[in-house]
Scaffold this active site. Structure first.
Site, PDB file in Angstrom:
ATOM      1  N   ASP A   1      54.284 -10.148  27.611  1.00  8.09           N
ATOM      2  CA  ASP A   1      53.362 -10.870  26.728  1.00  8.09           C
ATOM      3  C   ASP A   1      54.106 -11.501  25.551  1.00  8.09           C
ATOM      4  OD1 ASP A   1      53.826  -8.105  26.088  1.00  8.09           O
ATOM      5  OD2 ASP A   1      52.283  -8.213  24.534  1.00  8.09           O
TER       6      ASP A   1
ATOM      7  N   TYR B   1      63.786 -10.861  21.830  1.00  9.78           N
ATOM      8  CA  TYR B   1      63.430 -10.301  23.143  1.00  9.78           C
ATOM      9  C   TYR B   1      62.539 -11.278  23.919  1.00  9.78           C
ATOM     10  CZ  TYR B   1      60.789  -7.323  26.420  1.00  9.78           C
ATOM     11  OH  TYR B   1      60.171  -6.809  27.528  1.00  9.78           O
TER      12      TYR B   1
HETATM   13  N1  LIG Z   1      58.433  -1.456  27.966  1.00  5.93           N
HETATM   14  C1  LIG Z   1      57.465  -2.327  27.649  1.00  5.93           C
HETATM   15  O1  LIG Z   1      56.598  -2.054  26.811  1.00  5.93           O
HETATM   16  C2  LIG Z   1      57.409  -3.655  28.349  1.00  5.93           C
HETATM   17  C3  LIG Z   1      56.412  -4.586  27.973  1.00  5.93           C
HETATM   18  C4  LIG Z   1      56.357  -5.820  28.622  1.00  5.93           C
HETATM   19  C5  LIG Z   1      57.266  -6.114  29.619  1.00  5.93           C
HETATM   20  N2  LIG Z   1      58.219  -5.202  29.953  1.00  5.93           N
HETATM   21  C6  LIG Z   1      59.171  -5.550  31.008  1.00  5.93           C
HETATM   22  O2  LIG Z   1      58.959  -4.640  32.072  1.00  5.93           O
HETATM   23  C7  LIG Z   1      60.198  -4.402  32.746  1.00  5.93           C
HETATM   24  C8  LIG Z   1      60.426  -2.915  32.868  1.00  5.93           C
HETATM   25  O3  LIG Z   1      60.436  -2.332  31.566  1.00  5.93           O
HETATM   26  P1  LIG Z   1      60.639  -0.770  31.355  1.00  5.93           P
HETATM   27  O4  LIG Z   1      59.722  -0.349  30.285  1.00  5.93           O
HETATM   28  O5  LIG Z   1      60.656  -0.081  32.664  1.00  5.93           O
HETATM   29  O6  LIG Z   1      62.121  -0.799  30.750  1.00  5.93           O
HETATM   30  P2  LIG Z   1      63.171   0.388  30.621  1.00  5.93           P
HETATM   31  O7  LIG Z   1      62.530   1.716  30.808  1.00  5.93           O
HETATM   32  O8  LIG Z   1      63.933   0.105  29.360  1.00  5.93           O
HETATM   33  O9  LIG Z   1      64.115   0.131  31.882  1.00  5.93           O
HETATM   34  C9  LIG Z   1      65.006  -0.959  31.939  1.00  5.93           C
HETATM   35  C10 LIG Z   1      66.229  -0.497  32.698  1.00  5.93           C
HETATM   36  O10 LIG Z   1      67.156  -1.594  32.771  1.00  5.93           O
HETATM   37  C11 LIG Z   1      68.445  -1.070  32.553  1.00  5.93           C
HETATM   38  N3  LIG Z   1      69.419  -2.062  32.115  1.00  5.93           N
HETATM   39  C12 LIG Z   1      69.666  -2.469  30.836  1.00  5.93           C
HETATM   40  N4  LIG Z   1      70.715  -3.315  30.818  1.00  5.93           N
HETATM   41  C13 LIG Z   1      71.129  -3.446  32.102  1.00  5.93           C
HETATM   42  C14 LIG Z   1      72.179  -4.168  32.706  1.00  5.93           C
HETATM   43  N5  LIG Z   1      73.040  -4.922  31.989  1.00  5.93           N
HETATM   44  N6  LIG Z   1      72.342  -4.093  34.053  1.00  5.93           N
HETATM   45  C15 LIG Z   1      71.509  -3.333  34.796  1.00  5.93           C
HETATM   46  N7  LIG Z   1      70.495  -2.598  34.275  1.00  5.93           N
HETATM   47  C16 LIG Z   1      70.317  -2.667  32.935  1.00  5.93           C
HETATM   48  C17 LIG Z   1      68.222  -0.021  31.483  1.00  5.93           C
HETATM   49  O11 LIG Z   1      69.324   0.845  31.385  1.00  5.93           O
HETATM   50  P3  LIG Z   1      69.637   1.504  29.923  1.00  5.93           P
HETATM   51  O12 LIG Z   1      68.440   2.320  29.560  1.00  5.93           O
HETATM   52  O13 LIG Z   1      70.859   2.307  30.192  1.00  5.93           O
HETATM   53  O14 LIG Z   1      69.850   0.356  28.992  1.00  5.93           O
HETATM   54  C18 LIG Z   1      66.960   0.664  32.004  1.00  5.93           C
HETATM   55  O15 LIG Z   1      67.241   1.707  32.923  1.00  5.93           O
HETATM   56  C19 LIG Z   1      61.248  -5.164  31.948  1.00  5.93           C
HETATM   57  O16 LIG Z   1      61.466  -6.420  32.555  1.00  5.93           O
HETATM   58  C20 LIG Z   1      60.613  -5.393  30.602  1.00  5.93           C
HETATM   59  O17 LIG Z   1      61.111  -6.546  29.953  1.00  5.93           O
HETATM   60  C21 LIG Z   1      58.297  -3.977  29.359  1.00  5.93           C
END
Ligand SMILES: NC(=O)c1ccc[n+]([C@@H]2O[C@H](COP(=O)([O-])OP(=O)(O)OC[C@H]3O[C@@H](n4cnc5c(N)ncnc54)[C@H](OP(=O)(O)O)[C@@H]3O)[C@@H](O)[C@H]2O)c1
Length: 282
Positions: free
Chosen positions: A100, A123
């Site tokens: 969002d 971001y």
């Molecule tokens: N979390 C939210 O509230 C939210 C809201 C809207 C959209 N999203 C989107 O939803 C998706 C999933 O989010 P999530 O909450 O599951 O995120 P998350 O828990 O932070 O998981 C993201 C994963 O990506 C890994 N990562 C980071 N840098 C990387 C790299 N260079 N190469 C490979 N892997 C890498 C991270 O590893 P490390 O932890 O070691 O960095 C982590 O394991 C993302 O696209 C995010 O932008 C999330």
């Protein structure tokens, strides 16, 4: 064969669990196996795995406030990393999870997928560049924007509120940003269903209903029997390093039109999440 990035994260982890439970062929990778910012490594990975025909790209730099001080790293992961994958996966179905925060909207109307994008933080800008890369390089793409993700596999707003409630009698939480939180298990279920189809396009997917962060915090504390009180503050008063949109209400028109089911109501999702961890007191 489905490639899942971000396999140790909240969403990627749940996507992998679901694919495993369904007996699907998939490869789950995180930064230790494949750093998506390393172009040569991504090129070699795809060369070594010609069987990959679908990608569910959940890896991202998700530390929204930290990104304001580390824009280069955030850009490298969310924009360049996504481009490295998309270029190699031009022949694949490609599902990119976005946010969002690509919008910068005020008002209270549900956001349509093609509404004006005006990300106000690093971001959001880098995630929008990720969307552009996917649209440029992949013909068979799904872009799924979600919001406020919470799940068991990483920290999140709900976990933070509960942790802070152990040491604080009052918590200051913003009330003027309104959207809906999203349980990673519910979203994972939609993504796994989506990748099996050819109903490509741009979607919004969050648990249904709407609430402010302050109301979500109050709900969680009450469901967990905590006495900590929430003091509602404006975004301006809270003054986080990264500026967020005031309006994160999603329209789910594109999900409806493509005959995908909407996610369950957020209150139900929060209860299931807390119950699963033995935290529900009500
Ligand atoms: N979390 C939210 O509230 C939210 C809201 C809207 C959209 N999203 C989107 O939803 C998706 C999933 O989010 P999530 O909450 O599951 O995120 P998350 O828990 O932070 O998981 C993201 C994963 O990506 C890994 N990562 C980071 N840098 C990387 C790299 N260079 N190469 C490979 N892997 C890498 C991270 O590893 P490390 O932890 O070691 O960095 C982590 O394991 C993302 O696209 C995010 O932008 C999330």
């Amino acid at each position: 064969m489905i490639l899942v990035t971000g396999a140790n994260g909240q969403l990627g982890g749940d996507v992998c669990d679901l694919l495993r439970a369904q007996g699907k062929r998939f490869l789950g990778v995180d930064v230790d196996e494949l750093d998506i910012t390393d172009k040569a490594a991504v090129d070699s990975f795809f060369a070594a795995h010609p069987e990959i025909d679908s990608v569910i790209h959940c890896a991202a730099y998700t530390a929204v406030d930290k990104a304001e001080d580390d824009p280069a790293r955030c850009y490298a992961v969310n924009a360049e990393g996504t481009k490295n994958l998309a270029k190699n996966a031009a022949h694949c179905k490609f599902l990119y999870v976005s946010t969002d925060y690509v919008f910068g909207a005020d008002g209270d109307e549900p956001l349509e997928t093609n509404d004006v994008k005006a990300p106000a933080c690093v971001y959001g800008k880098t995630k929008l560049l990720g969307e552009d890369a996917v649209r440029q390089h992949c013909a068979q793409y799904f872009i799924v924007r979600t919001s406020g993700v919470f799940g068991e596999k990483n920290t999140n707003f709900i976990a933070t509120i509960l942790r802070l409630s152990e040491t604080h009698e009052k918590l200051f939480v913003v009330y003027d940003q309104v959207g809906a939180p999203t349980y990673s298990r519910d979203l994972a279920s939609l993504l796994v269903q989506m990748i099996e189809t050819e109903r490509y396009g741009i979607y919004h997917a969050a648990n249904t209903g709407e609430c402010s962060w302050a109301f979500l915090a109050e709900t969680v504390l009450s469901l967990c029997g905590k006495s900590t009180t929430v003091v509602p503050v404006t975004s301006e008063e809270y003054d986080a390093p990264a500026k967020r949109p005031i309006n994160s209400r999603f329209s789910f028109r594109s999900l409806d039109e493509a005959s995908f089911s909407r996610l369950p109501p957020w209150q139900d999702a929060v209860r299931r999440y807390l119950d699963g961890q033995g935290l529900l007191k009500e």
